[in-house]
Design an enzyme around this catalytic site. Structure first.
Site, PDB file in Angstrom:
ATOM      1  N   HIS A 153       0.812  -1.217   0.000  1.00 24.70           N
ATOM      2  CA  HIS A 153       0.000   0.000   0.000  1.00 24.70           C
ATOM      3  C   HIS A 153       0.848   1.271   0.000  1.00 24.70           C
ATOM      4  O   HIS A 153       0.339   2.354  -0.262  1.00 24.70           O
ATOM      5  CB  HIS A 153      -0.932   0.002   1.223  1.00 24.70           C
ATOM      6  N   ASP A 356       3.751   9.155  -0.803  1.00 24.61           N
ATOM      7  CA  ASP A 356       2.480   8.529  -0.413  1.00 24.61           C
ATOM      8  C   ASP A 356       2.121   7.448  -1.422  1.00 24.61           C
ATOM      9  O   ASP A 356       2.223   7.687  -2.635  1.00 24.61           O
ATOM     10  CB  ASP A 356       1.373   9.602  -0.416  1.00 24.61           C
TER      11      ASP A 356
HETATM   12  P1  ADQ Z   1      -2.919   6.080   4.898  1.00 21.43           P
HETATM   13  O1  ADQ Z   1      -1.506   6.517   5.067  1.00 21.43           O
HETATM   14  O2  ADQ Z   1      -3.686   5.893   6.147  1.00 21.43           O
HETATM   15  O3  ADQ Z   1      -3.027   4.759   4.008  1.00 21.43           O
HETATM   16  P2  ADQ Z   1      -4.867   7.475   3.067  1.00 21.43           P
HETATM   17  O4  ADQ Z   1      -4.793   6.780   1.779  1.00 21.43           O
HETATM   18  O5  ADQ Z   1      -5.029   8.942   2.928  1.00 21.43           O
HETATM   19  O6  ADQ Z   1      -3.595   7.259   3.992  1.00 21.43           O
HETATM   20  O7  ADQ Z   1      -6.115   6.887   3.853  1.00 21.43           O
HETATM   21  C1  ADQ Z   1      -6.511   7.436   5.065  1.00 21.43           C
HETATM   22  C2  ADQ Z   1      -7.975   7.091   5.336  1.00 21.43           C
HETATM   23  O8  ADQ Z   1      -8.245   7.421   6.703  1.00 21.43           O
HETATM   24  C3  ADQ Z   1      -8.936   7.887   4.489  1.00 21.43           C
HETATM   25  O9  ADQ Z   1     -10.044   7.096   4.178  1.00 21.43           O
HETATM   26  C4  ADQ Z   1      -9.310   9.058   5.391  1.00 21.43           C
HETATM   27  O10 ADQ Z   1     -10.606   9.597   5.165  1.00 21.43           O
HETATM   28  C5  ADQ Z   1      -9.240   8.429   6.760  1.00 21.43           C
HETATM   29  N1  ADQ Z   1      -8.834   9.461   7.712  1.00 21.43           N
HETATM   30  C6  ADQ Z   1      -7.668  10.122   7.719  1.00 21.43           C
HETATM   31  N2  ADQ Z   1      -7.672  11.035   8.704  1.00 21.43           N
HETATM   32  C7  ADQ Z   1      -8.862  10.950   9.307  1.00 21.43           C
HETATM   33  C8  ADQ Z   1      -9.499  11.648  10.385  1.00 21.43           C
HETATM   34  N3  ADQ Z   1      -8.895  12.648  11.020  1.00 21.43           N
HETATM   35  N4  ADQ Z   1     -10.734  11.285  10.742  1.00 21.43           N
HETATM   36  C9  ADQ Z   1     -11.349  10.291  10.085  1.00 21.43           C
HETATM   37  N5  ADQ Z   1     -10.830   9.606   9.060  1.00 21.43           N
HETATM   38  C10 ADQ Z   1      -9.601   9.939   8.676  1.00 21.43           C
HETATM   39  C11 ADQ Z   1      -2.076   3.868   3.382  1.00 21.43           C
HETATM   40  C12 ADQ Z   1      -1.066   4.533   2.431  1.00 21.43           C
HETATM   41  C13 ADQ Z   1      -1.778   5.345   1.375  1.00 21.43           C
HETATM   42  C14 ADQ Z   1      -2.776   4.452   0.618  1.00 21.43           C
HETATM   43  C15 ADQ Z   1      -3.671   3.703   1.602  1.00 21.43           C
HETATM   44  C16 ADQ Z   1      -4.551   2.672   0.900  1.00 21.43           C
HETATM   45  O11 ADQ Z   1      -0.169   5.349   3.172  1.00 21.43           O
HETATM   46  O12 ADQ Z   1      -0.856   5.913   0.459  1.00 21.43           O
HETATM   47  O13 ADQ Z   1      -3.581   5.257  -0.222  1.00 21.43           O
HETATM   48  O14 ADQ Z   1      -2.893   2.999   2.569  1.00 21.43           O
HETATM   49  O15 ADQ Z   1      -3.778   1.814   0.108  1.00 21.43           O
END
Ligand code: ADQ
Length: 465
Positions: A153, A356
């Site tokens: 991921h 990312d």
């Molecule tokens: P993450 O690093 O966690 O994931 P991201 O892809 O942005 O990053 O996903 C975060 C999720 O958590 C989103 O659905 C977001 O809405 C939710 N979230 C974040 N902050 C929040 C908050 N304050 N309150 C509620 N919800 C919140 C890892 C990798 C990414 C990759 C994903 C999926 O780092 O690059 O896209 O896995 O493969």
């Protein structure tokens, strides 16, 4: 016996109403195939050698518990203080301790032994993420010959950083035990192939697959997505006023786990520069930043929290008025319905990661917009999402001035251009949604590998060059 899908991830998602694209899409494919999901859970029983079964419907969940020492050395240690910083181009934050590597290997061995007792001859196994890179190698040692796929991921590390890793030579070897190595972007695939090209043990075959010892692997990109339709619907739902009557002026929004890879300090600095450059008659938007803490106990996360608190204080001290606060830094998580609503209200969505894998927030922000009056996504060129969402306002998150200009451009953008960019991004979000991600991965794992096996048996494939 029919084929079952076995998904393995670090955490077992709990609750009957899953949220989040990854969880929803895997939930759906598992429910359809009656498969099973294996992952850690803090309340699982403490039998170290067997899973705890949690429910049977619509699929099985098998939980294991990590001991305190495994949490410290395997999870916070090797996974999040070696692999995470290394893959996110922060070798300066890597902490090398023998106990971390030992725990990482030991947890992978332990979970492999537990899986080997569960797996049926027709099952296919899909391993998620960097916590379990050696899992296929351990399963093969135990005689498991089933198809095993892996999805990373986070970004695939650059070749130059790989040698920093303890026992770096095992990294390519561990990956080669998977039949399919799934990565987020075409750039990740290029970096992975570069690693194999640099390794004398790997042979490139004419069809693009890689032969490593007796193993053959395919490397392919599968950009992950969200449950776009559900998020669009969620954002359209009426909510009571989230600001309690005191609706702010136009605002930009950032939503991230509080992680150094997300580029939050530079985002705050750019917002400060943007404010400093406004003319007195301009409307002054604010920035709402929601960032719940993660990985407590790792020093780098404590440092970034302190840095952000300091920056918020400094910028607010410099620009605040009696009736206006420039940065609202909310250090906790927010429920999804509220988040979707905030995305829709925000004139500008800020995703400024330094590195990312994909970044699902970028996709959620787009899905949440009102087509008649959409906001603008400012997106780091280093987030995987930028590879396809080329009509977002792309930025280099290291360039503070350029980011400040992009924020200004976003707030001033005419409706026609906002709509054009939004429509392009929405098309990407819908096309690469969570369901197509899971189906594409599983289709390649099931079908093209059958052809590969056959070709190898019949000695049709030859090494390349
Ligand atoms: P993450 O690093 O966690 O994931 P991201 O892809 O942005 O990053 O996903 C975060 C999720 O958590 C989103 O659905 C977001 O809405 C939710 N979230 C974040 N902050 C929040 C908050 N304050 N309150 C509620 N919800 C919140 C890892 C990798 C990414 C990759 C994903 C999926 O780092 O690059 O896209 O896995 O493969």
């Amino acid at each position: 016996m029919n084929e079952r899908l076995i998904v393995v991830s670090n955490r077992l998602p709990m609750g009957d109403t899953p949220s989040g694209g990854l969880v929803v899409s895997l939930h759906d494919v598992l429910a359809a195939s009656g498969g099973c999901w294996i992952g850690s859970h803090p309340e699982a029983g403490d039998d170290h050698g067997a899973f705890e079964r949690i429910g049977e419907e619509p699929y099985q969940r098998l939980a294991f518990r990590l001991t305190q020492s495994e949490m410290e050395n395997y999870y916070l240690g090797y996974a999040n203080s070696v692999l995470w910083p290394l893959c996110h181009r922060r070798p300066d934050l890597v902490k090398i301790r023998p106990a971390f590597r030992e725990a990482y290997e030991a947890v992978n061995r332990r979970i492999a032994a537990m899986i080997a007792r569960e797996v049926g001859p027709e099952d296919i196994i899909w391993v998620q993420d960097y916590h379990f890179i050696p899992l296929a190698r351990e399963l093969r040692k135990l005689g498991v010959t089933n198809r095993i796929g892996f999805f990373l991921h986070i970004p695939f590390p650059v070749l130059a950083d790989l040698s920093i890793m303890p026992q770096a030579e095992t990294f390519a070897e561990c990956l080669a035990h998977y039949n399919l190595i799934g990565l987020q972007t075409r750039e990740d695939v290029a970096r992975c192939l570069e690693m194999f090209r640099d390794d004398p043990r790997a042979e490139f075959m004419t069809d693009g697959s890689i032969k490593f010892g007796e193993h053959v692997s395919l490397v392919h990109s599968f950009p992950i997505g969200i449950d776009a339709k559900a998020f669009e619907d969620e954002a359209r739902r009426e909510l009571p006023d989230v600001f309690g009557g005191a609706s702010p002026a136009p605002f930009a929004i950032g939503v991230d786990r509080l992680d150094y890879s997300k580029g939050l300090p530079n985002r705050f600095r750019a917002f400060g520069t943007y404010l400093a450059d406004l003319r007195p008659e301009d409307t002054r938007p604010c920035l709402i930043q929601i960032a719940p803490p993660t990985r407590l106990g790792v020093q780098a996360y404590e440092d970034i929290t302190e840095e952000l608190q300091g920056l918020t204080g400094k910028i607010n001290g410099q620009f605040a008025e009696l009736d206006w606060t420039p940065i609202r830094f909310i250090n906790r998580s927010v429920e999804r319905a509220r988040l979707a609503h905030l995305f829709r209200m925000a004139r500008c969505g800020l995703v400024t990661s330094l590195a990312d894998g994909m970044n699902l927030v970028a996709k959620e922000y787009i899905a949440a917009q009102d087509p008649a009056d959409p906001g603008v996504l400012v997106l780091s060129q280093f987030a995987g999402a930028a590879e396809d969402m080329t009509e977002a306002l792309l930025v280099n998150p290291y360039d503070i001035e350029a980011m400040a200009h992009r924020i200004d451009e976003a707030f001033r953008m005419p409706l026609g251009e906002r709509q054009r960019r939004y429509r392009h991004c929405l098309e990407v979000v819908r096309k690469t949604d969570a369901t197509s991600w899971a189906h594409n991965f599983l289709n390649v794992l099931r079908s093209s590998l059958k052809a590969l096996d056959l070709a190898f048996q019949e000695r049709e494939l030859q090494p390349f060059g």
